[in-house]
Design a protein around this motif. Structure first.
Motif, short mmCIF file in Angstrom:
data_model
loop_
_atom_site.label_atom_id
_atom_site.label_comp_id
_atom_site.label_asym_id
_atom_site.label_seq_id
_atom_site.Cartn_x
_atom_site.Cartn_y
_atom_site.Cartn_z
N CYS A 1 33.85 46.60 39.16
CA CYS A 1 33.44 45.35 38.51
C CYS A 1 34.40 44.22 38.80
O CYS A 1 34.33 43.17 38.17
CB CYS A 1 33.34 45.56 36.99
SG CYS A 1 31.87 46.48 36.48
N THR A 2 35.32 44.42 39.74
CA THR A 2 36.33 43.41 40.02
C THR A 2 36.24 42.95 41.48
O THR A 2 35.55 43.55 42.30
CB THR A 2 37.75 43.95 39.75
OG1 THR A 2 37.98 45.08 40.62
CG2 THR A 2 37.89 44.39 38.31
N ILE A 3 36.94 41.87 41.77
CA ILE A 3 37.03 41.33 43.12
C ILE A 3 38.48 41.36 43.56
O ILE A 3 39.38 41.04 42.78
CB ILE A 3 36.50 39.88 43.18
CG1 ILE A 3 35.02 39.84 42.80
CG2 ILE A 3 36.70 39.27 44.57
CD1 ILE A 3 34.45 38.43 42.75
N LYS A 4 38.71 41.75 44.80
CA LYS A 4 40.05 41.75 45.37
C LYS A 4 40.10 40.79 46.56
O LYS A 4 39.18 40.76 47.37
CB LYS A 4 40.47 43.15 45.82
CG LYS A 4 40.90 44.06 44.70
CD LYS A 4 41.49 45.36 45.24
CE LYS A 4 42.07 46.23 44.14
NZ LYS A 4 42.70 47.46 44.68
N SER B 1 41.23 38.54 37.85
CA SER B 1 40.78 38.75 36.48
C SER B 1 39.31 38.33 36.37
O SER B 1 38.75 37.72 37.29
CB SER B 1 41.64 37.92 35.52
OG SER B 1 41.43 36.53 35.74
N HIS B 2 38.69 38.64 35.22
CA HIS B 2 37.29 38.25 35.03
C HIS B 2 37.15 36.73 35.09
O HIS B 2 36.18 36.21 35.66
CB HIS B 2 36.79 38.76 33.68
CG HIS B 2 36.55 40.24 33.65
ND1 HIS B 2 36.34 40.98 34.80
CD2 HIS B 2 36.47 41.12 32.61
CE1 HIS B 2 36.14 42.23 34.48
NE2 HIS B 2 36.22 42.35 33.16
N GLN B 3 38.11 36.02 34.53
CA GLN B 3 38.06 34.56 34.54
C GLN B 3 38.19 34.04 35.98
O GLN B 3 37.48 33.10 36.38
CB GLN B 3 39.16 33.97 33.67
CG GLN B 3 39.00 34.23 32.18
CD GLN B 3 39.41 35.63 31.76
OE1 GLN B 3 39.99 36.37 32.56
NE2 GLN B 3 39.11 35.99 30.53
N GLU B 4 39.10 34.62 36.74
CA GLU B 4 39.29 34.19 38.13
C GLU B 4 38.06 34.50 38.98
O GLU B 4 37.67 33.71 39.85
CB GLU B 4 40.53 34.87 38.72
CG GLU B 4 41.84 34.37 38.11
CD GLU B 4 43.03 35.20 38.53
OE1 GLU B 4 44.15 34.69 38.50
OE2 GLU B 4 42.83 36.39 38.89
N ALA B 5 37.45 35.67 38.73
CA ALA B 5 36.24 36.04 39.47
C ALA B 5 35.10 35.07 39.15
O ALA B 5 34.36 34.64 40.05
CB ALA B 5 35.84 37.47 39.14
N SER C 1 28.32 32.03 38.88
CA SER C 1 29.15 32.73 37.90
C SER C 1 28.30 33.45 36.84
O SER C 1 28.64 34.55 36.40
CB SER C 1 30.12 31.77 37.23
OG SER C 1 29.42 30.70 36.59
N ALA C 2 27.19 32.81 36.42
CA ALA C 2 26.33 33.44 35.42
C ALA C 2 25.68 34.70 35.98
O ALA C 2 25.59 35.73 35.28
CB ALA C 2 25.26 32.45 34.95
N GLY D 1 27.88 42.84 33.58
CA GLY D 1 27.58 43.40 32.27
C GLY D 1 26.58 44.55 32.33
O GLY D 1 26.77 45.60 31.69
N TRP D 2 25.52 44.38 33.14
CA TRP D 2 24.51 45.43 33.25
C TRP D 2 25.06 46.65 33.99
O TRP D 2 24.70 47.79 33.68
CB TRP D 2 23.27 44.91 33.96
CG TRP D 2 22.35 44.14 33.06
CD1 TRP D 2 22.05 42.81 33.12
CD2 TRP D 2 21.61 44.66 31.96
NE1 TRP D 2 21.19 42.46 32.12
CE2 TRP D 2 20.89 43.58 31.39
CE3 TRP D 2 21.48 45.93 31.38
CZ2 TRP D 2 20.06 43.74 30.28
CZ3 TRP D 2 20.65 46.09 30.27
CH2 TRP D 2 19.95 45.00 29.74
N ARG D 3 25.95 46.42 34.95
CA ARG D 3 26.56 47.56 35.65
C ARG D 3 27.43 48.36 34.69
O ARG D 3 27.39 49.60 34.69
CB ARG D 3 27.41 47.07 36.83
CG ARG D 3 28.02 48.21 37.63
CD ARG D 3 28.92 47.67 38.75
NE ARG D 3 29.42 48.75 39.57
CZ ARG D 3 30.48 49.50 39.25
NH1 ARG D 3 31.16 49.25 38.14
NH2 ARG D 3 30.88 50.48 40.05
#
Length: 206
Positions: free
Chosen positions: A32-35, A42-46, A59-60, A67-69
């Motif tokens: 669920c993250t981006i590298k 972070s979620h905010q940065e993503a 972003s939405a 969230g669904w994942r």
């Protein structure tokens, strides 16, 4: 002569590497993250990263898919645990029925023996049936839990897969929006003949 040959080799190497390219950092999805460059956002940065891809705000969509994942993974894990618990409950109910039937048959036969053999058999049969019926509610509850858990487990798999694909596509869209690699400026080079720090000869300046 050896110095002259060395200078020529260096000159050829420098000219052959006339352009170096700076490659923009690509993003990759990990769960669920981006590298980016090995650093996890972070979620905010993503969300900020997804808020402007070629002028579009994704972003939405990213937050919804994430969230669904997460919900799908929870359904897979939780459903499996509920199904396993239901199976254990069914086993306990079956053991309860077997034990109740055995104890009831023995007790019924003992009490019924006072009225003769026929009465003993009838009492044993009735008591065994009551003992067996004691485990039925437990078995039924376990079967219901197994069904619900298995259904949640199965439903969570496509939910996780579909939204993982959506997230990967959004990351790909971001990578595709990055500018193409641009050549870096090459230092100017000049080969001259004349006085050097070590005498007279060829001098390569860059």
């Amino acid at each position: 002569m050896k110095k002259f040959f060395t200078v020529l080799v260096l000159l050829v190497v420098a000219v052959s590497a006339h352009a170096q390219y700076a490659t923009p950092a690509l993003a990759e999805r990990k769960g669920c993250t981006i590298k980016i460059d090995g650093e996890k956002l972070s979620h905010q940065e993503a969300n900020l990263l997804m808020s402007n891809i070629d002028g579009e705000d994704y972003s939405a969509q990213w937050a919804k898919a994430r969230g669904w994942r997460t919900a799908g993974i929870s359904m897979i894990a939780g459903g499996g645990a509920i199904a396993a618990g239901g199976a254990m409950t069914v086993l306990i109910g079956a053991l309860t029925s077997a034990l109740g039937a055995t104890v009831g048959a023995v007790a019924g036969a003992t009490v019924g023996s006072i009225g003769g053999e026929e009465q003993a058999q009838q009492s044993a049969s009735e008591a065994a049936q009551k003992g067996a019926d004691a485990g039925k509610p437990i078995i039924n509850g376990g079967l219901i839990a197994m069904g619900l858990g298995f259904a949640a487990h199965i439903a969570g798999i496509p939910l996780t897969v579909v939204n993982s694909v959506k997230m990967s596509k959004l990351v790909d869209k971001y990578n595709e929006s990055l500018p193409a690699a641009e050549p870096q400026p090459v230092p100017e080079m000049e080969l001259s003949f004349g006085a050097t720090r070590n005498g007279i000869g060829l001098c390569l300046s860059f």
